[in-house]
Scaffold this motif. Structure first.
Motif, PDB file in Angstrom:
ATOM      1  N   LEU A   1      14.021   1.534   4.394  1.00 44.86           N
ATOM      2  CA  LEU A   1      14.021   2.232   2.931  1.00 44.86           C
ATOM      3  C   LEU A   1      13.149   3.320   2.863  1.00 44.86           C
ATOM      4  O   LEU A   1      13.268   4.389   2.243  1.00 44.86           O
ATOM      5  N   LEU A   2      11.937   3.021   3.207  1.00 42.23           N
ATOM      6  CA  LEU A   2      10.765   4.108   2.843  1.00 42.23           C
ATOM      7  C   LEU A   2      10.993   5.110   4.215  1.00 42.23           C
ATOM      8  O   LEU A   2      10.298   6.479   3.442  1.00 42.23           O
ATOM      9  N   PHE A   3      11.040   4.969   5.256  1.00 42.65           N
ATOM     10  CA  PHE A   3      10.790   5.843   6.319  1.00 42.65           C
ATOM     11  C   PHE A   3      12.131   6.246   6.764  1.00 42.65           C
ATOM     12  O   PHE A   3      12.286   7.312   7.737  1.00 42.65           O
ATOM     13  N   GLY A   4      13.156   5.565   6.671  1.00 46.32           N
ATOM     14  CA  GLY A   4      14.553   5.955   7.632  1.00 46.32           C
ATOM     15  C   GLY A   4      14.775   4.581   8.497  1.00 46.32           C
ATOM     16  O   GLY A   4      13.947   4.107   8.992  1.00 46.32           O
ATOM     17  N   TRP A   5      16.034   4.260   8.760  1.00 51.05           N
ATOM     18  CA  TRP A   5      16.581   3.014   9.301  1.00 51.05           C
ATOM     19  C   TRP A   5      16.004   3.148  10.698  1.00 51.05           C
ATOM     20  O   TRP A   5      15.940   2.036  11.343  1.00 51.05           O
ATOM     21  N   GLU A   6      15.579   4.338  11.312  1.00 52.85           N
ATOM     22  CA  GLU A   6      15.162   4.427  12.754  1.00 52.85           C
ATOM     23  C   GLU A   6      13.944   3.508  12.614  1.00 52.85           C
ATOM     24  O   GLU A   6      13.655   2.805  13.824  1.00 52.85           O
TER      25      GLU A   6
ATOM     26  N   SER B   1       0.944  -1.350   0.050  1.00 53.81           N
ATOM     27  CA  SER B   1       0.172  -0.041  -0.188  1.00 53.81           C
ATOM     28  C   SER B   1       0.944   1.350  -0.188  1.00 53.81           C
ATOM     29  O   SER B   1       0.469   2.251  -0.744  1.00 53.81           O
ATOM     30  N   GLU B   2       2.026   1.227   0.742  1.00 61.54           N
ATOM     31  CA  GLU B   2       2.853   2.182   0.718  1.00 61.54           C
ATOM     32  C   GLU B   2       3.452   2.596  -0.450  1.00 61.54           C
ATOM     33  O   GLU B   2       3.565   3.787  -0.834  1.00 61.54           O
ATOM     34  N   ILE B   3       3.932   1.511  -0.973  1.00 58.50           N
ATOM     35  CA  ILE B   3       4.637   1.675  -2.562  1.00 58.50           C
ATOM     36  C   ILE B   3       3.810   2.335  -3.518  1.00 58.50           C
ATOM     37  O   ILE B   3       4.015   3.078  -3.989  1.00 58.50           O
ATOM     38  N   VAL B   4       2.459   1.836  -3.477  1.00 56.05           N
ATOM     39  CA  VAL B   4       1.440   2.324  -4.189  1.00 56.05           C
ATOM     40  C   VAL B   4       1.456   3.949  -4.196  1.00 56.05           C
ATOM     41  O   VAL B   4       1.336   4.468  -5.070  1.00 56.05           O
ATOM     42  N   VAL B   5       1.203   4.442  -2.917  1.00 58.01           N
ATOM     43  CA  VAL B   5       1.123   5.792  -2.589  1.00 58.01           C
ATOM     44  C   VAL B   5       2.269   6.479  -3.021  1.00 58.01           C
ATOM     45  O   VAL B   5       2.247   7.331  -3.656  1.00 58.01           O
ATOM     46  N   ARG B   6       3.460   6.034  -2.894  1.00 57.44           N
ATOM     47  CA  ARG B   6       4.786   6.496  -3.112  1.00 57.44           C
ATOM     48  C   ARG B   6       4.776   6.559  -4.872  1.00 57.44           C
ATOM     49  O   ARG B   6       5.390   7.599  -5.342  1.00 57.44           O
ATOM     50  N   VAL B   7       4.494   5.802  -5.660  1.00 60.25           N
ATOM     51  CA  VAL B   7       4.358   5.676  -7.135  1.00 60.25           C
ATOM     52  C   VAL B   7       3.373   6.523  -7.487  1.00 60.25           C
ATOM     53  O   VAL B   7       3.531   7.154  -8.642  1.00 60.25           O
ATOM     54  N   PHE B   8       2.342   6.476  -7.230  1.00 57.43           N
ATOM     55  CA  PHE B   8       1.118   6.882  -7.814  1.00 57.43           C
ATOM     56  C   PHE B   8       0.595   8.338  -7.239  1.00 57.43           C
ATOM     57  O   PHE B   8      -0.515   8.994  -7.511  1.00 57.43           O
TER      58      PHE B   8
ATOM     59  N   ASP C   1      -4.127   6.673  -2.742  1.00 57.88           N
ATOM     60  CA  ASP C   1      -4.015   5.446  -2.018  1.00 57.88           C
ATOM     61  C   ASP C   1      -4.940   4.522  -2.831  1.00 57.88           C
ATOM     62  O   ASP C   1      -6.188   4.157  -2.354  1.00 57.88           O
ATOM     63  N   TYR C   2      -4.635   4.002  -3.891  1.00 56.08           N
ATOM     64  CA  TYR C   2      -5.464   3.156  -4.702  1.00 56.08           C
ATOM     65  C   TYR C   2      -5.748   1.958  -4.179  1.00 56.08           C
ATOM     66  O   TYR C   2      -6.683   1.107  -4.534  1.00 56.08           O
ATOM     67  N   LEU C   3      -4.723   1.396  -3.303  1.00 58.37           N
ATOM     68  CA  LEU C   3      -4.639   0.192  -2.805  1.00 58.37           C
ATOM     69  C   LEU C   3      -4.632   0.313  -1.123  1.00 58.37           C
ATOM     70  O   LEU C   3      -3.618   0.172  -0.710  1.00 58.37           O
ATOM     71  N   PRO C   4      -5.840   0.487  -0.410  1.00 57.21           N
ATOM     72  CA  PRO C   4      -5.753   0.452   0.844  1.00 57.21           C
ATOM     73  C   PRO C   4      -5.395  -0.833   1.601  1.00 57.21           C
ATOM     74  O   PRO C   4      -5.618  -1.669   0.839  1.00 57.21           O
ATOM     75  N   ILE C   5      -4.897  -0.686   2.653  1.00 56.45           N
ATOM     76  CA  ILE C   5      -4.395  -1.955   3.452  1.00 56.45           C
ATOM     77  C   ILE C   5      -5.592  -2.982   3.515  1.00 56.45           C
ATOM     78  O   ILE C   5      -5.251  -4.169   3.209  1.00 56.45           O
ATOM     79  N   SER C   6      -6.713  -2.609   3.674  1.00 55.36           N
ATOM     80  CA  SER C   6      -7.739  -3.662   3.780  1.00 55.36           C
ATOM     81  C   SER C   6      -8.097  -4.514   2.609  1.00 55.36           C
ATOM     82  O   SER C   6      -8.271  -5.698   2.466  1.00 55.36           O
ATOM     83  N   VAL C   7      -7.923  -3.813   1.385  1.00 52.92           N
ATOM     84  CA  VAL C   7      -7.957  -4.373  -0.011  1.00 52.92           C
ATOM     85  C   VAL C   7      -6.744  -5.248  -0.035  1.00 52.92           C
ATOM     86  O   VAL C   7      -6.816  -6.407  -0.716  1.00 52.92           O
TER      87      VAL C   7
END
Length: 295
Positions: free
Chosen positions: A180-185, A56-63, A66-72
């Motif tokens: 990778l997406l948010f930081g190593w912490e 879901s997060e990758i879809v948001v980053r690319v497009f 939120d075309y693919l919510p976590i529930s779907v």
């Protein structure tokens, strides 16, 4: 459709209602953990839920939407696993898994994402504790939330091997993507959440806890057949045993199961031999290979 109706009749309304209640409880806890702590804190869960967060997060980053919510995404991730379970792990198991996934997806979709704190450590600890309690309670009720559980059970059924490395690899990939997406912490925070979740889950229910089962029965052939069909662990048969009071001939069956299999074992005995005497010992140690019988 007729096959599905027949299967539901075989399961029974009371048992189905019990599993439905357990699925709802799991759905409530998982949605609270995800939408109140994990999502606001950018903390990743383990297994299929965490993998769905990643997609879901990758879809948001690319497009940018939120075309693919976590529930779907959670449903889509589990579709091939549901097909595998239906073909290889049993129809009833699949029905319970579908029920749990459906309830979880519905609650995750309709429970709003509500940040309760901006501290990532607090989000990881509280989210992990709530998720762990939900998963542990679900397993205690004999239901599966899908994901790596399905793959693990299938591999164990086919090979007789434990597959702890599978969950380790999947969760390792999930927390790496979090870094990778948010930081190593946030990789560290996600690891904290997964660790807390696993500890609470173990406190509520230890799936690999082994139980020694002794069954005194007058129907050894039927009971043995059903135990091998459902549990698939080896069984030792002691013939020509006599009851001290009745002096009637009996047979003693000895086997070892895991706590995860206890609920199914209990229901199997109630269905096929309700008059059998069953003694269960916890915390047994097993020397040698503890594995399932393979085809």
């Amino acid at each position: 459709m007729n096959k599905l109706i027949s299967l539901l009749k075989e399961i029974g309304i009371e048992r189905l209602a019990q599993k439905f209640s357990a699925a709802v409880v799991y759905a409530v806890f998982s949605s609270f953990a995800l939408n109140f702590f994990y999502q606001p804190g950018h903390i990743y869960s383990s297994g299929a839920t965490g993998f769905s967060q990643v997609i879901s997060e990758i879809v948001v980053r690319v497009f940018g939407h939120d075309y693919l919510p976590i529930s779907v995404t959670l449903v889509l991730v589990n579709v091939p696993l549901i097909i595998l379970a239906w073909q290889k792990l049993g129809k009833q198991f699949t029905v319970y898994t579908v029920l749990t996934i459906a309830m979880s997806s519905i609650f995750i979709h309709f429970v709003p994402v509500t940040p309760l704190t901006h501290d990532p450590v607090t989000n990881a600890v509280f989210g992990g504790a709530i998720m762990g309690f939900g998963v542990g309670n679900a397993m205690k009720s004999g239901i599966s939330s899908g994901g790596t559980d399905v793959v693990s059970l299938y591999i164990r059924k086919k090979t007789g091997r434990t597959v702890g490395r599978l969950a380790f690899i999947v969760n390792g990939c999930i927390v790496f993507v979090a870094g990778l997406l948010f930081g190593w912490e946030y990789m560290l925070y996600s690891l904290v959440g997964i660790f807390v979740s696993s500890r609470v889950q173990d406190a509520v229910f230890t799936r690999q806890k082994r139980l020694q089962v002794m069954i005194v029965t007058k129907n050894p052939d039927l009971v043995t057949e059903k135990l091998l069909e459902h549990g698939r662990h080896g069984i030792t048969v002691l013939n020509n045993v006599e009851g001290a009071y009745s002096h009637e001939p009996q047979t003693v069956l000895l086997t070892v199961i895991t706590m995860y299999e206890y609920q199914d074992f209990k229901e199997l005995m109630e269905k096929y031999d309700p008059t059998a005497f069953v003694s269960i010992s916890e915390n047994v140690r097993v020397l040698g290979k503890f594995a399932e019988v393979t085809d």
